[in-house]
Each structure stands twice: as structure tokens, then as C-alpha cells.
Design an enzyme around this catalytic site. Structure first.
Site, mmCIF file in Angstrom:
data_model
loop_
_atom_site.group_PDB
_atom_site.id
_atom_site.type_symbol
_atom_site.label_atom_id
_atom_site.label_comp_id
_atom_site.label_asym_id
_atom_site.label_seq_id
_atom_site.Cartn_x
_atom_site.Cartn_y
_atom_site.Cartn_z
ATOM 1 N N CYS A 210 0.854 -1.192 0.000
ATOM 2 C CA CYS A 210 0.000 0.000 0.000
ATOM 3 C C CYS A 210 0.885 1.236 0.000
ATOM 4 O O CYS A 210 1.783 1.370 0.831
ATOM 5 C CB CYS A 210 -0.889 -0.057 1.233
ATOM 6 S SG CYS A 210 -1.226 1.481 2.044
ATOM 7 N N CYS B 18 1.063 3.460 3.094
ATOM 8 C CA CYS B 18 1.788 2.791 4.179
ATOM 9 C C CYS B 18 3.280 2.781 3.871
ATOM 10 O O CYS B 18 4.116 2.904 4.762
ATOM 11 C CB CYS B 18 1.321 1.355 4.346
ATOM 12 S SG CYS B 18 -0.448 1.161 4.258
#
Ligand SMILES: *[C@@H]1O[C@H](CO)[C@@H](O)[C@H](O)[C@H]1NC(C)=O
Ligand SMILES: *[C@@H]1O[C@H](CO)[C@@H](O)[C@H](O)[C@H]1NC(C)=O
Ligand SMILES: *[C@@H]1O[C@H](CO)[C@@H](O)[C@H](O)[C@H]1NC(C)=O
Ligand SMILES: *[C@@H]1O[C@H](CO)[C@@H](O)[C@H](O)[C@H]1NC(C)=O
Length: 457
Positions: free
Chosen positions: A382, A385
Site C-alpha cells: 500500500c 503505508c
């Protein structure tokens, strides 16, 4: 007497949820003569508000990062195919139906459900890289300025043509829907392969083995940990503290309501308890929170130690607007002085000291482990992230660089004619302060969770 202690412990264990998360998070912290209450007061009332103001300044809000490096360790098996997911994703409506679902079997309910999850994960995890035209131009000027300054060394990403500036204020760290086996694999390889731990010693509470794990595993693990030298023990606890901080952020900025007309982010107490309630984590939760405090203290100590570097008259927080730059430098120095004034630090003779040869070897071990962990961050599927993961590992890496360079920092020349023996790049400075900002925010959030859990009683 013993019975009373036992009863008290028993009551604590089986008491209310706020107690199960927090009762053990109090008093003295190991390896440091400081206690939790003093840290809370210092952070929440003094440091946190000032730091927030500083981090909103232009110098600190733009972070240069390469989010497009391939994962060097394994091929990403993400079914969400986050690599094809553009950093600035199109909204689903812009993509023709046929393309959107070509790789999925439309007729299987399961595939459709997965699709919905993926859309959500892609959307929430995407990084907004938009910058105004003026900002773009200004950033060009900044890097021209930085290039003229003498550089100590290039940090990996900084020079890469794939690196881009990201506005951190547009991309808050919060719940992204990134979880499950993939996220778990990242943390697992960090703990298992990069924390100096032999395979034979098992970490307590590894997912999947939860039901079979017994108290003895935790005991073996902690007795192994106690046997390590203080720095390697510290390393494990820093990583665990970072993990806690990330989980606190996603519990505190959980996507509570996701409807057409609004997105609502806020505290999710049950998510918090899943990660920190001692009953739900076989006693691990409070230890994780203590590790967060430990991380806080290490980074605070680095900030205190690096003050002389920023005090050099030639140092500027350059954005090309001299008045603002000066104002922000003053605020930064004020924050660092505040960090220095915090009375309860580590035993100087025990941490990052020892005999010189041993210390040099240790420094190298830890540097390499850190380098490797920052490469693992390229495997995070992600993007948001990945952004915060990279920033925080770089920030922590910079803190350690500072702690291991105490002598060089103290020896910094007062005049700007000599080549300084210690340097920090803009990227290191931005990551150092922003990473500490995350930890400081987490400590502040614990206060909110304490209150929310107490309400539940
Ligand atoms: C960039 O620097 C040039 C020359 O110093 C200046 O004229 C220009 O206004 C600057 N641009 C921005 C956006 O700050
Ligand atoms: C770096 O991390 C990877 C993935 O966890 C691991 O396989 C490798 O052994 C590590 N390398 C070093 C030098 O620690
Ligand atoms: C809070 O998190 C839990 C998972 O821990 C989830 O099941 C629940 O739906 C969340 N609550 C809200 C209001 O989103
Ligand atoms: C600091 O550490 C040294 C070496 O480990 C030890 O001898 C000393 O007693 C410690 N001091 C305090 C105040 O704990």
C-alpha cells in the site's frame, strides 16, 4: 502479603478494558531512569503542540521519496496488484467496466467481494502527489540550494530520478485497509530476519500459532532478549515501538463511516483493544505500549544530542523566504532545547558506549540491519503505508546515526570555514522530525484512548 499482591495482579488482569491495556503501562521504563507519567506530561503539554506547528511549515511538509522501487526480496503476491495501481488513481467510474474487471471472474461472488476490498484498499492506500505550480517551482529552488551545500552522503532515494516530493499534510497516516497476510509478512520478516534473533527462539504470539502458543514461548523469548547486549535489545524494542505507533494511528484514525456523502475518521476502541488489551494479546499489548515509550525516549535523546548541528549559524531551514526560514529555525531550536531540558535520560555509560572496537562493530551491525529494513519497506503493497513506513524508518535511522555520532557532533566547528564532520541532508532532517512527530502523536493519542476506555466501564 504475597496473597494480596497476587490478588491485585489477578484483579488487574481481569479488570476493565482500560486497565488491561494500561495498568502495566506506568512507572519506570526499563533501560532508562524515566517514568511513563513524566513522559506523558512533558509530551502532551509541552512538546506536542509546538512540534505540530513546526511540522506544518513548508520545509517539513514536503518529503522526497521514491515509492516505485521494486521489492528486492520477494515477488509481491498482492491480489490487489498495487503496483499497477497508479499513485494517483483514477476513480473507478473513469475506468471502463471491461478493463476494471477483466482479470476477475465477474460471476463469482467471492471475486466481486475481493474486488470491493481491493478498490477500497487501493483508494485509501493511494498517495496524493498533487502539488501546486508555485510549490513545484519553489522545490526546484530548494534543491538547487541544497546541492550547493556540501553533502556528506546521498541517502539512497534522494538522488534517484524516480523520487518525487509528497506533501505529507495531504497524506495523513491513518487506516488504509492494508492488513492481512501481506502486511503480516512485512512485519514478520522484519522481526524474524532483521532483529538479530535466531530462528530457534520464537516470538510470542505469532499469528496463526496463537492457539497453540503457551506461556513458555514468551518466557523463552524474553529470557533470550534479556541476554542480549543493551543495543540489540534496544533494537528489537524500537521496532516493536514503531509497530505500536503505526497501529495506534490506524486505530485513532479508523474509517468509521464510508458513504457517498461523507468519510468519517475517528477512534475505534475495539481495534485498539485487539492490539493492546493484555487479555486479547496474551499479555503482549502493554509491553508493546512500553516499547512505544522507549522509542519516544530514544528519538527524544537524539533530538537533544543533535542541537549543536542546528545551532550552526550557517544552517538554514531553506525555503527561500528568509524571514520565515529564520522563524522556523528558532522554533526548531526551541523544540530541541526543550528536548534537552527533559531531565530523565539514559544511563550514558551503558547505552551506545562500551569499548570502542565493540561499539564500532555494533554500530555497523545496526546500520546494516536498518538499511535492510528500509529496503523491506519497498515491499509494502500500500503506497501510503510505504510512504509512512519509509519516512519513519529513515527518521529512526537518522536518530541512531545521531546517537552513534555524538563525538563528531560535539566537535562541530563554530565557524563555517571548515568542512563539518557531521552532516544531515534535508531528507534526513525532514524524516527525523516527522518520524518523531508520529511517535509524539501516538503518545498523545494514548491519552484519548485511556479516556475512551474509561468511559466504557
Ligand atoms: C526561485 O529562485 C529565483 C532566483 O533566485 C527567483 O527569482 C524565483 O522567484 C524563485 N522561485 C520561487 C517559486 O521561489
Ligand atoms: C534482509 O532482509 C531480508 C528479508 O527479510 C532477508 O531475507 C535478508 O537475510 C536480510 N539481509 C540481511 C543482510 O540482513
Ligand atoms: C472497529 O474495528 C473493528 C475491528 O477491530 C471492526 O470490526 C468495526 O467495524 C470497527 N468499528 C467501526 C465503527 O468502524
Ligand atoms: C550506568 O551503567 C553502568 C554500566 O552498565 C553501571 O555501572 C552504573 O551503575 C549505571 N548507573 C546508574 C545510575 O544506573
Amino acid at each position: 502479603m504475597k496473597l494480596v499482591v497476587f490478588l491485585l495482579l489477578f484483579l488487574q488482569q481481569s479488570g476493565s478494558a482500560d486497565c488491561r491495556c494500561f495498568c502495566q503501562v506506568t512507572g519506570d521504563l526499563d533501560d532508562c531512569t524515566c517514568d511513563v507519567e513524566t513522559v506523558d506530561d512533558f509530551n502532551n503539554n509541552q512538546l506536542f503542540p509546538k512540534l505540530q506547528t513546526l511540522l506544518e511549515s513548508d520545509y517539513f511538509r514536503f518529503y522526497k521519496v521514491n515509492l516505485n522501487k521494486p521489492c528486492p526480496f520477494w515477488t509481491s503476491i498482492s491480489h490487489c496488484g498495487l503496483r499497477d495501481c497508479a499513485v494517483k488513481p483514477c476513480s473507478p467510474n473513469e475506468v471502463p467496466e471491461g478493463i476494471r474487471s477483466s482479470s476477475h471472474n465477474k460471476y463469482s461472488a467471492e471475486a466481486n467481494e475481493e474486488q470491493v476490498d481491493c478498490e477500497q484498499a487501493k483508494h485509501l492506500g493511494a498517495v496524493d502527489v498533487s502539488l501546486s505550480k508555485e510549490t513545484r517551482e519553489a522545490l526546484l529552488n530548494w534543491s538547487k540550494h541544497d546541492d550547493e551545500a556540501e553533502r556528506f552522503c546521498l541517502v539512497d532515494d534522494e538522488g534517484s530520478p524516480d523520487s518525487q516530493y509528497v506533501d505529507l499534510l495531504l497524506n495523513p497516516e491513518r487506516f488504509t485497509g492494508y492488513r492481512g497476510p501481506e502486511a503480516w509478512q512485512i512485519w514478520n520478516s522484519i522481526y524474524e530476519e532483521n532483529c538479530f534473533k535466531p530462528y530457534t527462539v520464537r516470538r510470542p504470539l505469532v499469528p496463526n500459532s496463537f492457539h497453540s502458543s503457551s506461556g513458555s514461548e514468551a518466557k523463552t523469548f524474553y529470557s533470550w532478549l534479556e541476554g542480549q547486549c543493551v543495543e540489540k535489545r534496544a533494537f528489537y524494542r524500537l521496532i516493536s515501538g514503531l509497530h505500536s505507533s503505526i497501529n495506534i494511528h490506524l486505530s485513532a484514525r479508523y474509517l468509521l463511516d464510508d458513504s457517498w456523502f461523507q468519510k468519517k475518521w475517528g477512534h475505534n476502541v475495539s481495534e485498539f483493544r485487539q492490539r493492546f488489551d493484555s487479555e486479547l494479546t496474551a499479555g503482549e499489548g502493554p509491553k508493546r505500549l512500553r516499547n512505544l515509550y522507549f522509542l519516544y525516549l530514544i528519538e527524544l535523546r537524539a533530538l537533544a544530542k543533535v542541537l549543536p548541528f542546528f545551532q550552526q549559524p550557517s544552517f538554514r531551514l531553506y525555503t527561500g523566504r528568509p524571514e520565515e526560514d529564520q522563524k522556523h529555525k528558532e522554533l526548531l531550536l526551541h523544540i530541541l532545547q526543550l528536548a534537552r531540558s527533559f531531565p530523565l535520560h539514559f544511563n550514558e555509560t551503558s547505552l551506545f558506549a562500551g569499548d570502542e572496537k565493540e561499539a564500532a562493530k555494533l554500530k555497523e551491525d545496526i546500520r546494516l540491519a536498518f538499511l535492510n529494513i528500509s529496503r523491506i519497506m519497498d515491499c509494502v503493497g500500500c503506497f501510503k503505508c510505504r510512504l509512512w513506513g519509509k519516512l519513519q524508518t529513515q527518521g529512526l535511522g537518522t536518530s541512531l546515526k545521531i546517537l552513534f555520532s555524538e563525538r563528531q557532533i560535539e566537535a562541530l566547528p563554530a565557524s563555517s570555514n571548515q568542512r563539518p564532520s557531521f552532516q544531515l541532508s534535508r531528507q534526513e532532517i525532514v524524516s527525523l522530525l516527522n518520524a518523531f512527530g508520529r511517535i509524539s502523536t501516538s503518545i498523545r493519542e494514548l491519552k484519548n484512548f485511556r479516556a475512551l476506555l474509561a468511559e466504557e466501564r
